[in-house]
Design an enzyme around this catalytic site. Structure first.
Site, mmCIF file in Angstrom:
data_model
loop_
_atom_site.group_PDB
_atom_site.id
_atom_site.type_symbol
_atom_site.label_atom_id
_atom_site.label_comp_id
_atom_site.label_asym_id
_atom_site.label_seq_id
_atom_site.Cartn_x
_atom_site.Cartn_y
_atom_site.Cartn_z
ATOM 1 N N HIS A 51 0.797 -1.241 -0.010
ATOM 2 C CA HIS A 51 0.376 -0.013 -0.091
ATOM 3 C C HIS A 51 0.749 1.264 0.138
ATOM 4 O O HIS A 51 0.178 2.538 -0.269
ATOM 5 C CB HIS A 51 -1.078 -0.213 1.271
ATOM 6 C CG HIS A 51 -0.451 0.324 2.417
ATOM 7 N ND1 HIS A 51 -0.198 -0.644 3.365
ATOM 8 C CD2 HIS A 51 0.045 1.646 3.166
ATOM 9 C CE1 HIS A 51 0.448 0.031 4.495
ATOM 10 N NE2 HIS A 51 0.345 1.153 4.568
ATOM 11 N N ASP B 271 -0.204 -7.565 1.789
ATOM 12 C CA ASP B 271 0.610 -6.431 1.697
ATOM 13 C C ASP B 271 2.165 -6.052 1.596
ATOM 14 O O ASP B 271 2.564 -5.202 2.501
ATOM 15 C CB ASP B 271 -0.131 -5.317 2.946
ATOM 16 C CG ASP B 271 -0.067 -3.941 2.619
ATOM 17 O OD1 ASP B 271 0.033 -3.460 1.838
ATOM 18 O OD2 ASP B 271 0.033 -3.358 3.558
ATOM 19 N N GLY C 287 3.892 6.646 8.133
ATOM 20 C CA GLY C 287 5.112 6.767 7.656
ATOM 21 C C GLY C 287 6.139 5.777 7.877
ATOM 22 O O GLY C 287 6.919 5.268 7.221
ATOM 23 N N ASN C 288 5.615 4.959 9.033
ATOM 24 C CA ASN C 288 6.492 3.742 9.354
ATOM 25 C C ASN C 288 5.959 2.530 8.556
ATOM 26 O O ASN C 288 6.684 1.534 8.616
ATOM 27 C CB ASN C 288 6.095 3.357 10.917
ATOM 28 C CG ASN C 288 6.987 3.830 11.803
ATOM 29 O OD1 ASN C 288 6.613 4.830 12.633
ATOM 30 N ND2 ASN C 288 8.240 3.859 11.854
ATOM 31 N N SER C 289 4.943 2.519 7.745
ATOM 32 C CA SER C 289 4.367 1.411 7.161
ATOM 33 C C SER C 289 5.721 0.949 6.043
ATOM 34 O O SER C 289 6.191 1.825 5.333
ATOM 35 C CB SER C 289 3.188 1.686 6.066
ATOM 36 O OG SER C 289 2.285 1.943 7.057
#
Length: 503
Positions: free
Chosen positions: A136, A166, A238-240
């Site tokens: 994503h 994901d 933002g850590n994704s």
């Protein structure tokens, strides 16, 4: 140009189940009632062990050495896409959804072409430039830029993606890059309570480190192949796509989603375990796509109620085969009512784990199932197909009906052989077997979800077409000392087994 960072926010869509949205979206709140001990109950403190006696992992004095060791392999990811929106929002469900909501055209106006940016994280897994992140983070992007800890920046291309987990694999043109390796997310260093460290680009602030423990294991959020590590290490927008490290500097998870009432960390974050990610990235690297194994059988959980109905089954474990349409399972001789106890010598604890084993094995692999059938256990070799090719296929049609008007009453049910009028009344798809016309609301059948219109095709793994068939099978089970019988029930064509006690 507008910048926006990315995060996953969880939402509750059904009772007792957390489902990951993994994109910008509405937040939720969960109320937790405190536990209250009775006034008379005395809580005895646990006696502390000396360091020599205790195997407990002690809190590190500092994470600085670990952070310094792995930081060069962690990257910030900036993605952009050229967008033009009509009156609706074409970026709904992506990291750019809020951008369009704020800056998109009013209804009826034609949208100008614009470029929107989003931020995420990732990590390098090889010296020649392969990088792992969340799908994503890079979905729908036409430009991907990688910023390294050193400050250098390189464009990246997409090698392959897997929306089911994901996970995405990227590639930059480089050599001799610092990289990190995957650790064993199921090993001794990945227990509940063990220390972990998360790294990434929270809120677009650049490289950042947070630490915590593994709060829970094997969390299922929304997918068939889910195996999430829950952690209280701070994970924010933002850590994704960033890594979750064990204390050895190995990646045991990919930070993917958080549960939050406000979009920020409240100590409930989820990282897809490395046991899943490594297999996915290996396939993406080799084929540019996933090639999961496919058995071609429907499975369901084995419940405690089924133990008394199935000879040879002494505990609620394994995976129960509920239907075998055309596919590898049917070709190999697997049958509805079989219980799979082992997969290539490994115990099958439940149906979910069994499905994950099949997928991880890969397409075209020869595997051996340990199968329980009619009280006997035997090995069954099977060559797995490929799930991606099988998805969307329609199962074989049902058998023709046998017109009759005979009835059966028992087990809290009224059953009648399928007739054209009953098929029309209950909208049956040319089913054979016995249709439930009435359920005693005080019976176990009602408690276990059976309803009028359900069709019973098998009792104790024996096909039934008449009321006499059911009576004979129930009598034989009672004479054999069994406490319950297994019904194969179809609703809308979907099969499931239900165990009912014998009256």
């Amino acid at each position: 140009m507008t910048q926006k960072s990315d995060v996953g926010v969880l939402s509750l869509v059904r009772p007792r189940k957390l489902v990951a949205a993994l994109m910008l979206g509405s937040a939720i709140a969960i109320a937790v009632m405190p536990q209250v001990l009775p006034a008379q109950e005395v809580v005895t403190p646990v006696q502390a062990l000396t360091p020599e006696q205790s195997p407990i992992q002690m809190r590190p004095m500092s994470f600085a050495d670990l952070a310094e060791q792995v930081s060069p392999a962690v990257v910030n990811i900036t993605t952009s896409m050229l967008v033009a929106s009509p009156s609706n929002n074409p970026a709904e469900g992506t990291p750019f959804e809020d951008f369009f909501r704020q800056f998109g055209p009013r209804q009826g106006q034609e949208a100008p072409t614009q470029r929107a940016n989003a931020l995420g994280s990732g990590f390098v897994i090889s010296a020649d430039g392969y990088i792992v992140t969340n799908n994503h983070v890079i979905a729908d992007a036409d430009q991907i830029q990688i910023e390294f800890f050193s400050g250098d920046s390189l464009p990246a291309t997409v090698v392959g993606t897997d929306p089911n987990t994901d996970i995405a694999l990227l590639k930059v043109d480089a050599t001799d890059l610092p990289y990190v390796e995957f650790g064993d997310s199921n090993g001794d260093g990945s227990r509940v309570g063990d220390w972990v460290m998360a790294m990434g680009n929270p809120l677009g602030q650049g490289f950042s480190v947070s630490a915590g423990i593994i709060s829970a294991r094997n969390r299922e959020l929304s997918g068939t192949y889910d195996d999430y590590i829950q952690t209280d290490a701070a994970i924010n927008r933002g850590n994704s796509g960033g890594p979750l490290f064990n204390m050895e500097g190995q990646v045991i998870g990919v930070n993917t989603a958080i549960l939050s009432p406000n979009g920020g960390s409240i100590g409930i974050g989820f990282a897809m375990s490395s046991s899943v990610v490594k297999g996915v990235t290996d396939q993406l690297r080799e084929f540019g796509e996933t090639r999961r194994g496919w058995l071609g059988a429907r499975v369901q959980a084995v419940t405690q109620e089924m133990v008394g109905a199935m000879p040879g089954l002494d505990k609620a474990a394994g995976a129960l085969i509920s239907d075998v349409p055309e596919g590898p399972a049917r070709d190999a001789g697997l049958k509805a009512g079989d219980v799979v106890l082992t997969f290539d010598g490994k115990d099958v604890t439940d149906s979910r784990g069994f499905v994950q084993m099949i997928g991880a094995a890969g397409a075209g692999q020869n595997v051996t199932l340990g199968v329980l059938r009619d009280g006997e256990v035997f090995d069954l070799p099977i060559t797995l197909g490929r799930r991606e090719e099988a998805e969307g296929q329609v199962a074989a049609g049902a058998n023709q009906t046998a017109p009759s008007s005979a009835h059966y009453e028992g087990l809290g049910l009224k059953l009648q052989e399928v007739t054209p009028s009953l098929a029309e009344r209950f909208n049956l798809q040319a089913e054979s077997g016995l249709v439930i016309t009435e359920v005693d609301p005080e019976s176990e059948a009602a408690a276990r979800g059976l309803a009028a219109g359900d069709v019973i095709t098998d009792v104790s793994n024996t096909p039934v077409k008449t009321s006499d068939d059911v009576e004979q099978i129930v009598k034989a089970a009672r004479d054999a000392g069994r406490t319950s019988v297994m019904l194969l029930v179809r609703r809308g064509g979907d099969p499931r087994f239900v165990a009912l006690p014998i009256d």
